[in-house]
Design a protein around this motif. Structure first.
Motif, PDB file in Angstrom:
ATOM      1  N   ASP A 137      -2.097 -47.350 -12.144  1.00 51.70           N
ATOM      2  CA  ASP A 137      -1.532 -47.968 -13.489  1.00 51.70           C
ATOM      3  C   ASP A 137      -1.892 -47.055 -14.417  1.00 51.70           C
ATOM      4  OD1 ASP A 137      -1.436 -49.486 -15.702  1.00 51.70           O
ATOM      5  OD2 ASP A 137      -0.803 -51.133 -14.262  1.00 51.70           O
ATOM      6  N   LYS A 138      -0.841 -46.531 -15.078  1.00 49.25           N
ATOM      7  CA  LYS A 138      -1.155 -45.539 -16.288  1.00 49.25           C
ATOM      8  C   LYS A 138      -1.717 -46.353 -17.568  1.00 49.25           C
ATOM      9  CE  LYS A 138       2.328 -42.326 -14.490  1.00 49.25           C
ATOM     10  NZ  LYS A 138       1.686 -41.242 -13.864  1.00 49.25           N
ATOM     11  N   ASP A 139      -1.197 -47.338 -17.556  1.00 49.35           N
ATOM     12  CA  ASP A 139      -1.834 -48.130 -18.897  1.00 49.35           C
ATOM     13  C   ASP A 139      -3.254 -48.395 -18.631  1.00 49.35           C
ATOM     14  OD1 ASP A 139      -2.044 -49.738 -20.932  1.00 49.35           O
ATOM     15  OD2 ASP A 139      -1.363 -51.614 -19.954  1.00 49.35           O
ATOM     16  N   ASN A 187       3.704 -47.484 -12.893  1.00 45.91           N
ATOM     17  CA  ASN A 187       3.175 -47.240 -11.442  1.00 45.91           C
ATOM     18  C   ASN A 187       4.071 -46.372 -10.535  1.00 45.91           C
ATOM     19  OD1 ASN A 187       0.490 -49.184 -11.159  1.00 45.91           O
ATOM     20  ND2 ASN A 187       2.099 -50.271 -12.378  1.00 45.91           N
ATOM     21  N   THR A 188       4.480 -45.431 -11.027  1.00 46.52           N
ATOM     22  CA  THR A 188       5.110 -44.409 -10.150  1.00 46.52           C
ATOM     23  C   THR A 188       4.332 -43.007 -10.016  1.00 46.52           C
ATOM     24  OG1 THR A 188       6.588 -43.572 -11.671  1.00 46.52           O
ATOM     25  CG2 THR A 188       7.317 -45.510 -10.357  1.00 46.52           C
ATOM     26  N   GLY A 189       4.778 -42.231  -9.374  1.00 49.90           N
ATOM     27  CA  GLY A 189       4.469 -40.769  -9.116  1.00 49.90           C
ATOM     28  C   GLY A 189       5.452 -39.884  -8.927  1.00 49.90           C
ATOM     29  N   SER A 190       5.101 -38.589  -8.913  1.00 49.27           N
ATOM     30  CA  SER A 190       6.174 -37.688  -8.537  1.00 49.27           C
ATOM     31  C   SER A 190       7.271 -37.448  -9.879  1.00 49.27           C
ATOM     32  CB  SER A 190       7.025 -37.846  -7.187  1.00 49.27           C
ATOM     33  OG  SER A 190       5.916 -37.526  -6.167  1.00 49.27           O
ATOM     34  N   ASN A 313      -4.348 -36.189 -18.537  1.00 50.40           N
ATOM     35  CA  ASN A 313      -3.005 -36.854 -18.318  1.00 50.40           C
ATOM     36  C   ASN A 313      -3.020 -38.228 -17.240  1.00 50.40           C
ATOM     37  OD1 ASN A 313      -0.316 -37.520 -18.508  1.00 50.40           O
ATOM     38  ND2 ASN A 313       0.222 -36.023 -16.670  1.00 50.40           N
ATOM     39  N   GLU A 314      -3.592 -37.845 -16.074  1.00 48.06           N
ATOM     40  CA  GLU A 314      -3.605 -39.010 -15.058  1.00 48.06           C
ATOM     41  C   GLU A 314      -4.477 -38.491 -13.848  1.00 48.06           C
ATOM     42  OE1 GLU A 314      -0.426 -39.656 -12.386  1.00 48.06           O
ATOM     43  OE2 GLU A 314       0.374 -37.670 -12.292  1.00 48.06           O
ATOM     44  N   ILE A 315      -4.918 -39.312 -13.045  1.00 48.14           N
ATOM     45  CA  ILE A 315      -5.726 -39.034 -11.864  1.00 48.14           C
ATOM     46  C   ILE A 315      -4.690 -39.602 -10.849  1.00 48.14           C
ATOM     47  CG2 ILE A 315      -7.696 -39.765 -10.672  1.00 48.14           C
ATOM     48  CD1 ILE A 315      -8.765 -40.510 -13.521  1.00 48.14           C
ATOM     49  N   ASN A 316      -4.500 -38.821  -9.823  1.00 51.14           N
ATOM     50  CA  ASN A 316      -3.769 -39.119  -8.513  1.00 51.14           C
ATOM     51  C   ASN A 316      -4.928 -39.155  -7.445  1.00 51.14           C
ATOM     52  OD1 ASN A 316      -1.112 -38.851  -9.694  1.00 51.14           O
ATOM     53  ND2 ASN A 316      -1.564 -36.799 -10.043  1.00 51.14           N
ATOM     54  N   THR A 317      -4.819 -40.579  -6.851  1.00 50.86           N
ATOM     55  CA  THR A 317      -5.825 -40.569  -5.593  1.00 50.86           C
ATOM     56  C   THR A 317      -5.441 -40.297  -4.441  1.00 50.86           C
ATOM     57  OG1 THR A 317      -5.127 -42.805  -5.650  1.00 50.86           O
ATOM     58  CG2 THR A 317      -6.931 -42.287  -6.847  1.00 50.86           C
TER      59      THR A 317
END
Ligand code: ADP
Ligand code: MG
Ligand code: MG
Ligand code: K
Length: 352
Positions: A137-139, A187-190, A313-317
């Protein structure tokens, strides 16, 4: 003795196709002298099967037609303790020691399927329920990283009903963030549903597009700088960062096409940034990993500004895991070959 690993791929996710490629790479590289492997596929519409066919068919998304497939689930029933085969003639249990979910996005990387594994009492590779969902969740990621003192881009979060009040909302977004802005489903990726808006009309269009994928959307100030990625491996505070890599997209930004469909994107390992900046990024990546309660792996992505500033920017698990993906490549550059990386991830799952 040898441990049995269930490699789970696919899922009800906008990143289903990417998962097949990542899973094929893991299956080709998992050390077979150390692990027995069962393959479990989840179709786009959520049906679960044990798959016994070739890795090539899996990669090309012909696994379901060509098979063989047997209906099967990772049972949330602890007395089963593994894979429940639902073959004609009645279910048959297969004990599974550890699960390797090789899937991305919703119902894969967001804590939902990790909850099922928890219920079943089977160890699994990667982050737990909370770290998976908060990193998805980016927020929430913004909120938790800010609390941990890690810098992120200025942003605003919007929920769907607010779109009806766009006219009164737009001036405040413009004042806070300025154009251009990045608009992303929370809540998306790619890069699915991600857009860059240069003016009011593009902002409205980008918001409508992003709300197709999620009830919540984040809008961010556009950051100018190098896009760099840092691979982290470990459990909680006991984790290490590999070499920092750099992405140079040749589209307007690093979109789905640039990620998977063309070869327009250039990768640089190591990133072409000053040594001190790389070190600052590695330190921040490990701190962020610990702050979010990550286990196993995460790819922590940053922007490196011209003046040496770094912005997470973001964390990708569950980052892309093909043999040409950044996460395995960064560890290869740090001296950890792909099969060894898989082995370490499985061992971390059994230890956590
Ligand atoms: P995803 O989880 O889909 O990868 P990202 O937040 O990484 O979402 O956004 C996708 C891409 O959009 C990034 O790789 C980058 O190219 C671009 N991007 C996202 N946010 C920003 C921002 N605030 N400033 C500049 N570029 C951004
Ligand atoms: Mg992402
Ligand atoms: Mg990204
Ligand atoms: K993420």
């Amino acid at each position: 003795g040898k441990k049995t690993v269930a490699v789970v791929f696919g899922s009800v996710s906008s990143e289903y196709e990417v998962s097949l490629r990542s899973a094929a790479s893991v299956l080709r590289n998992i050390p077979r002298d150390r692990y027995d492997v069962v393959m479990v596929g989840i179709t786009k519409d959520g049906r679960w099967y044990e798959y016994g066919g070739s890795v090539d068919d899996l990669e090309a998304d012909r696994w379901l037609e060509n098979g063989p497939v047997t209906p099967a689930v990772i049972s949330p029933d602890r007395s089963c303790g593994g894979l429940l085969r639902q073959a004609p003639g009645g279910p048959e249990n297969v004990p599974v020691d550890v699960i390797f979910p090789v899937m991305h996005g919703e119902h894969a990387e967001d804590g939902t399927i990790q909850g099922l594994f928890e219920m079943a009492g089977i160890p699994y590779v990667g982050c737990g329920v909370l770290a998976s969902s908060t990193c998805m969740d980016k927020d929430v990621t913004h909120i938790l990283l800010e609390a941990a003192g890690i810098r992120t881009a200025p942003y605003a979060a919007l929920v769907r009903p607010q779109l009806a009040r766009f006219d009164s909302l737009e001036p405040s977004l413009r004042e806070k963030l300025g154009y251009p802005m990045f608009v992303k489903p929370a809540n998306t990726g790619s890069s699915v549903g991600v857009g860059k808006a240069k003016d009011r009309a593009e902002l409205l269009a980008a918001l409508k597009e992003a709300f197709r994928y999620d009830r919540k959307v984040v809008v961010e100030k556009a950051i100018v700088g190098a896009e760099v990625e840092c691979a982290v491996l470990g459990n909680y505070t006991d984790a290490d960062a590999a070499v920092v890599g750099e992405i140079v997209p040749h589209h307007e930004f690093y979109d789905y096409e640039g990620k998977y469909l063309d070869d327009s994107t250039d990768l640089f390992i190591p990133a072409r940034i000053p040594k001190e900046t790389s070190e600052a990024i590695r330190t921040a990546a490990v701190r962020a990993f610990a702050a979010m309660g990550c286990t196993g792996l995460a790819r922590v992505d940053f922007f490196a500004e011209r003046d040496g500033g770094i912005i997470l920017n973001e964390i990708n698990t569950l980052p892309g895991f093909t043999s040409i993906s950044m996460y395995p490549k960064l560890f290869e550059a740090a001296g950890v070959p792909y099969p060894e990386l898989i082995d370490r991830l499985i061992r971390l799952a059994l230890e956590k």
